[in-house]
Design an enzyme around this catalytic site. Structure first.
Site, mmCIF file in Angstrom:
data_model
loop_
_atom_site.group_PDB
_atom_site.id
_atom_site.type_symbol
_atom_site.label_atom_id
_atom_site.label_comp_id
_atom_site.label_asym_id
_atom_site.label_seq_id
_atom_site.Cartn_x
_atom_site.Cartn_y
_atom_site.Cartn_z
ATOM 1 C CE LYS A 146 40.202 43.033 39.364
ATOM 2 N NZ LYS A 146 39.477 41.921 40.005
ATOM 3 C CE LYS A 193 35.792 45.111 41.171
ATOM 4 N NZ LYS A 193 35.553 43.674 41.429
#
Length: 153
Positions: free
Chosen positions: A45, A47
């Site tokens: 993602k 992150k």
């Protein structure tokens, strides 16, 4: 018949907003399931977490409002989890509003208000700003604080 609620999140840098969320979930249902995003899923993602998955899961698992922690490994698993755990309520932060409405055929979908003035993103931003202060400036600030402390004694 007991109600089951499930939520998903990274739970990095566990803070009072996380705790309030879990408490609210426990008030909605008899059983609270939390899917904690794995490090690999977060990387996918875009992150980066500060705390490894195993530790984040252990922290969430230790909270009295939580009955079960499972790993979140993909976006697609939400549908499978709702069926597998016979979920009555899918709850997630309001910043995801509308994104999981497709689950409403299987369970109630609730988008919850976030705790004001606290977020992991803000904590990380503050930490980054703090770490960008030159060490000499910090050293001088601490020297001034020490002098003030002595004056107050």
């Amino acid at each position: 018949m007991s109600k089951v609620v499930i939520t998903y999140g990274t739970f990095d840098m566990f803070h009072v907003g996380h705790l309030k969320l879990l408490q609210r979930l426990s008030e909605m249902a008899d059983r609270v399931i939390v899917a904690v995003s794995t490090d690999e899923f977060n990387l996918g993602k875009g992150k980066k977490t500060l705390i490894p998955y195993e530790q984040r899961a252990q922290i969430v698992e230790s909270i009295k409002y939580v009955d079960l922690v499972i790993p979140e490994e993909s976006w697609e698993q939400k549908l499978q989890d709702v069926k597998k755990y016979d979920v009555d309520i899918f709850a997630i932060g309001e910043d995801w509003k509308g994104k999981f409405d497709f689950l409403s055929d299987l369970c109630e979908v609730r988008y919850l208000e976030r705790t004001k003035d606290i977020s992991t993103t803000e904590l990380k931003r503050s930490l980054k700003n703090f770490l960008s202060i030159p060490q000499e400036d910090l050293r001088q600030a601490f020297e001034v604080l020490e002098l003030l402390r002595r004056d107050l004694e």
